[in-house]
Write a protein that holds these residues in place. Structure first.
Motif, short mmCIF file in Angstrom:
data_model
loop_
_atom_site.label_atom_id
_atom_site.label_comp_id
_atom_site.label_asym_id
_atom_site.label_seq_id
_atom_site.Cartn_x
_atom_site.Cartn_y
_atom_site.Cartn_z
N VAL A 116 1.22 -1.38 -0.28
CA VAL A 116 -0.24 -0.12 0.02
C VAL A 116 0.47 1.23 -0.29
N GLN A 117 1.84 1.21 1.54
CA GLN A 117 2.47 2.84 0.74
C GLN A 117 3.58 2.48 -0.54
N GLN A 118 4.11 1.32 -0.79
CA GLN A 118 4.39 1.48 -2.03
C GLN A 118 3.75 1.82 -3.51
N ALA A 119 2.13 2.25 -3.29
CA ALA A 119 1.38 1.84 -4.78
C ALA A 119 1.20 3.78 -4.40
N VAL A 120 0.79 4.37 -3.11
CA VAL A 120 0.90 5.72 -2.83
C VAL A 120 2.63 6.58 -3.16
N GLU A 121 4.04 6.21 -2.58
CA GLU A 121 5.19 6.28 -3.14
C GLU A 121 4.39 6.52 -4.78
N SER A 122 4.74 5.70 -5.93
CA SER A 122 4.32 4.94 -6.92
C SER A 122 4.13 6.18 -7.81
N ALA A 123 2.44 6.61 -7.56
CA ALA A 123 1.26 7.09 -8.29
C ALA A 123 1.65 8.80 -8.13
N ARG A 124 2.23 8.93 -6.73
CA ARG A 124 3.27 10.38 -6.43
C ARG A 124 4.08 10.59 -7.07
N LEU A 125 4.95 9.45 -7.50
CA LEU A 125 5.82 9.73 -8.40
C LEU A 125 5.52 9.63 -10.03
N ASN A 126 4.24 9.03 -10.78
CA ASN A 126 3.73 9.13 -11.80
C ASN A 126 3.47 10.77 -11.94
N GLN A 127 2.55 11.04 -11.11
CA GLN A 127 2.19 12.11 -10.18
C GLN A 127 2.97 13.69 -10.93
N GLY A 128 3.91 13.43 -10.31
CA GLY A 128 4.91 14.76 -10.29
C GLY A 128 6.43 14.61 -12.05
N VAL A 129 5.71 12.99 -12.40
CA VAL A 129 6.86 13.12 -13.59
C VAL A 129 5.64 13.54 -14.85
N ARG A 130 4.84 13.00 -14.77
CA ARG A 130 3.25 13.35 -16.17
C ARG A 130 3.55 14.77 -15.86
N GLN A 131 3.27 15.69 -15.18
CA GLN A 131 3.44 16.86 -15.27
C GLN A 131 4.11 17.60 -15.69
N SER A 132 4.99 16.74 -16.06
CA SER A 132 6.57 17.84 -16.36
C SER A 132 6.72 17.63 -18.09
N CYS A 133 5.56 16.95 -18.26
CA CYS A 133 6.03 16.12 -20.08
C CYS A 133 4.79 16.16 -20.53
N GLU A 134 3.70 16.28 -20.41
CA GLU A 134 2.48 16.27 -20.57
C GLU A 134 2.40 17.57 -21.99
N SER A 135 2.58 18.02 -22.78
CA SER A 135 2.80 19.02 -23.66
C SER A 135 3.51 17.77 -24.83
N GLY A 136 4.79 17.80 -24.52
CA GLY A 136 5.51 16.40 -25.63
C GLY A 136 4.87 15.41 -25.94
N LEU A 137 4.71 14.85 -24.35
CA LEU A 137 3.59 13.45 -25.00
C LEU A 137 2.47 13.65 -25.51
N ALA A 138 1.56 14.24 -25.56
CA ALA A 138 0.91 14.47 -26.98
C ALA A 138 0.99 14.42 -28.37
N GLU A 139 1.81 15.07 -28.29
CA GLU A 139 2.20 14.47 -30.46
C GLU A 139 3.28 13.44 -30.62
N PHE A 140 3.77 12.85 -29.21
CA PHE A 140 4.47 11.44 -29.73
C PHE A 140 3.89 10.34 -29.72
N SER A 141 2.93 10.91 -28.60
CA SER A 141 1.73 9.33 -28.18
C SER A 141 0.60 9.27 -30.01
N ALA A 142 0.65 10.60 -30.39
CA ALA A 142 0.09 10.49 -31.95
C ALA A 142 1.63 9.47 -33.19
N ARG A 143 2.13 10.55 -32.69
CA ARG A 143 2.77 10.09 -33.97
C ARG A 143 3.31 8.23 -33.69
#
Length: 784
Positions: A116-143
């Motif tokens: 449970v603790q790892q799930a929260v830590e990992s989710a927090r890490l996911n959120q922090g990472v995604r917030q900083s790369c959303e703009s580049g991810l959109a076009e890359f995923s499309a291509r």
């Protein structure tokens, strides 16, 4: 669309090769930038103890830097080799790298406190990472989707999406022999820095694909998971709980009922911390939330919440406060705001009374979970308006049960949970309020609601009685229905096994030295109906055999092939004359054994008679052998290009029991395709939720709208063959609709079968509770 000469697989592999070239540079830059960030934090620290902790974390990071970089590169290669999606459809097994959108209620029952603790830590890490790369991810995923061969963007199929990359880093850090505090110190800045590096990577890889001529795929329009397209934007009815009279009055068509509208300003309590966290929910499911002596996990502050329980505000559900925090952080969309409204005033007051009377944190948690669950059910657009209304009004009964019987959460078989599941599942069988039988169904639900309102006990026995009555009234588990299901499954299994054996036998027939394929009609018969006859004989335990090895219909094949060999028959007239009656009798008996329509084999018998007359010197002219075509036996037993697998054939009795639908190459499907564009009823249906290639991943229990005899029918997937080659759906009244996977794929491409729900309504509501708990855990901690 892909505009270069490279096939999608080659372009995709080229992109992966470019990734492997850049990934060592990415992790090296991340390490360097993290070292600088840690040093700056140590200089800015005002407390000497805090500064000492950061300095120790820096020393450990320097020690393990090369190990981290090597582990990240190895983990990346392993993840790409496995290429396993982490979507909810992929299964329920827990992985620490799961995102906020994929954690499930059932996961928690399989997890320990550390997980449970790892799930929260990992989710927090996911959120922090995604917030900083959303703009580049959109076009890359499309291509990248284009490079993978998808017609629309499939972000979940992107093997380089942020949650995968974050999980790789998290696993690399977890393997180190360092304290949790040191890892947390690294990730305070490490999450943001990884996101920034991924942003650069996504932009670079997108430019790389553009240089190869890969255009971005379009983004498809999808509703909320499990909902029809556009459902999230439609208004939802509701009413306030105020006893049986108000409940009955609310059923009036003129009553404008809004289940959980946005709260009035006086009901909002700003700044209150949400009570429900993933740790709390885990203890609730484990049944130990009343044990005040158990130790709190390091991140949940469980004991602190217990001590502060008496100051807990009972007026506003935790979901509203979680929404407020999300809005402050800019992390919530308009759809999310609609999905987490506050309850009506009277329902909120009823919930507040239960919270005021709660004597333990466990009871407050139970009330919180029930409230979130009912809100989700009452706003689920897969349910018709009157059903959602009844569910919302039933909340007090479930609140009463939750505070007195914690088994409601820890036992899936609890009568109250089974009742909710049965009601919501059965309601999915009705596409509209005008569907035949819905009025009677609704009347029964109203009776259940009245019984729950009148009862003040709220015990499991009362729910068990209602559940038994509901199942009996719905006639979903009667002996007749069980018998019909059994006959349908037996027919399909029998057909699947027989057809598999027939394919093998057809190959054996073609490989025989005495087989010639000069006559198309004869060949189609031998490799079609007669292969089915021999297959049934081989599979039958009661098959009559001769000489202990060859069975009757195998011997008939020997005689038939001999009689067709003009060289061997020459001068053997008496033998042929004596053989013909016995041969014809065996052929007709064989066809009768599989219930094959005799009239469909008449061209074969005509050709056979003519060939036999010719062999005996008769002057009767043989009818011309038809040219290869897609009619008659050729249509039934030969694939579209004559090199594909043999189409599945069912006997008329098997078709009757299983409701087997015709293949996609038959005229009926051409008619359906033409009718779709001109029929108002067909055009009114939402587009299919199949992917851009027309494929559709279905699991048992999924609901679809299926076109049957030019009418839409709501049906549930109730059986899939062991080989995944046959699917059987059941619509209202127990009517069966079965088809091959090939037919299902073809119908999906034509939008003649459309997904309505791919997750149980109650299961989805409980999963939403788990996601809310995880969100609260992530947002409730300012740092790692």
């Amino acid at each position: 669309m892909l505009t270069s000469a490279h096939p999608p697989s080659a372009v995709f592999q080229a992109c992966i090769g470019e990734l492997f070239r850049q990934s060592p540079l990415l992790i090296n830059r991340w390490s360097s930038r993290l070292g600088v960030a840690l040093h700056e934090r140590s200089l800015a620290a005002l407390d000497s103890a805090q500064r000492h902790e950061i300095v120790e974390a820096i020393a450990l990071f320097i020690k393990y830097r090369s190990v981290i970089e090597q582990g990240f590169s190895q983990g990346l290669r392993k993840a790409l080799a496995e290429d396993a999606p982490t979507t909810p459809a992929s299964g329920k097994s827990f992985r620490p790298g799961r995102s906020l959108s994929s954690v499930s209620f059932d996961d928690l029952e399989l997890m320990g406190d550390l997980q449970v603790q790892q799930a929260v830590e990992s989710a927090r890490l996911n959120q922090g990472v995604r917030q900083s790369c959303e703009s580049g991810l959109a076009e890359f995923s499309a291509r990248l989707s284009t490079a993978q061969g998808f017609l629309v963007v499939r972000s979940d199929a992107n093997p380089l999406r942020p949650e995968i990359m974050a999980h790789i880093l998290y696993e690399s850090l977890q393997s180190l022999a360092v304290s949790n505090h040191a890892r947390a110190c690294w990730l305070v800045d490490g999450a943001r820095l990884l996101g920034e590096e991924l942003q650069l990577l996504y932009v670079s890889l997108s430019d790389f694909l553009a240089g190869l001529g890969v255009a971005p795929a379009p983004y498809g329009v999808h509703g909320a998971p499990g909902l029809p397209a556009g459902a999230a934007n439609r208004a939802m009815p509701a009413a306030a709980w105020d006893g049986p009279e108000a409940a009955q009055a609310a059923f009036s068509p003129a009553n404008d009922w809004h289940p959980y509208p946005r709260p009035d300003t006086e009901m909002a309590t700003a700044g209150r911390k949400p009570l429900l966290t993933l740790d709390h929910l885990h203890h609730l499911l484990m049944g130990d939330y009343e044990d005040l002596s158990h130790e709190a996990s390091s991140f949940s502050e469980f004991a602190a919440d217990e001590a502060a329980h008496q100051d807990f505000s009972h007026t506003v559900p935790a979901a509203l406060d979680a929404l407020g925090e999300l809005e402050e952080k800019g992390l919530v969309s308009t759809r999310t705001k609609l999905a987490r409204p506050a309850p009506p005033t009277l329902v909120a007051k009823s919930r507040a009374r239960f919270k005021t009377g709660a004597k333990t944190l466990g009871q407050s948690l139970a009330i919180e979970v029930v409230g979130l669950m009912i809100e989700q059910l009452a706003n689920d657009q897969r349910l018709l308006r009157p059903v959602r209304q009844i569910v919302a009004h039933a909340e007090p009964a479930f609140l009463q049960l939750a505070v007195t019987d914690p088994r409601f959460f820890s036992e899936k078989s609890h009568p109250a949970r089974r009742l909710l599941e049965a009601i919501t599942s059965a309601s999915l069988g009705y596409a509209s309020e005008s569907t035949p039988g819905f009025a009677e169904f609704l009347q029964h639900l109203q009776e259940i609601a009245a019984s729950l309102t009148a009862s003040q006990t709220g015990d499991a026995d009362h729910f068990a009685t209602l559940l038994h009555d509901f199942e009996q009234r719905q006639n979903r588990n009667t002996p007749e229905n069980r018998k019909a299901q059994r006959l349908a499954v037996q027919a399909l299994l029998q057909a699947e096994k027989r057809n598999a054996m027939a394919v093998k036998i057809a190959s054996e027939i073609r490989a025989r030295p005495d087989f010639t394929d000069g006559n198309r009609t004869i060949t189609d018969f031998l490799t079609g109906p007669w292969a089915q006859v021999m297959a049934r004989e081989r599979l039958s335990e009661q098959g009559v055999t001769l000489g202990g090895s060859l069975s009757v219909f195998s011997l008939a094949l020997d005689d038939l092939l001999w009689s067709l060999d003009a060289g061997q028959v020459a001068g053997q007239g008496p033998r042929l004359v004596g053989m013909i009656p016995r041969l014809l009798q065996s052929l007709r008996q064989g066809l009768a054994s599989i219930d094959f329509p005799a009239g469909q084999c008449q061209p074969f018998f005509d050709q056979l008679m003519a060939l036999h007359h010719s062999a005996l010197g008769s002057r009767i002219a043989a009818p011309p052998d038809p040219l290869p075509s897609r009619h008659g036996l050729a249509q039934m037993f030969v694939g579209p290009d004559e090199s594909s697998a043999m189409p599945l054939w069912l006997a008329p009795s098997e078709v009757e029991h299983s409701g087997f639908m015709q293949g996609p190459d038959e005229p009926v499907c051409d008619l359906l395709a033409q009718s779709r564009s001109g029929s108002p009823d067909l055009a009114a249906r939402p587009s299919s939720q199949a992917d851009g290639n027309g494929s559709m991943a279905l699991n048992l229990g999924d609901w679809v709208d299926l076109l049957v005899e030019m009418q839409w029918a709501r049906a549930q997937l109730t059986w899939v063959s062991p080989e995944n080659s046959l699917f059987m759906f059941t619509s209202l009244g127990g009517r069966k609709h079965s088809m091959t996977s090939r037919v299902l794929h073809h119908l999906a491409k034509l939008d003649l079968v459309k997904v309505v729900s791919q997750q149980g309504v109650l299961e989805g509501a409980l999963d939403s509770v788990a996601r809310t708990a995880l969100q609260n855990s992530v947002l409730g901690k300012a740092k790692f």
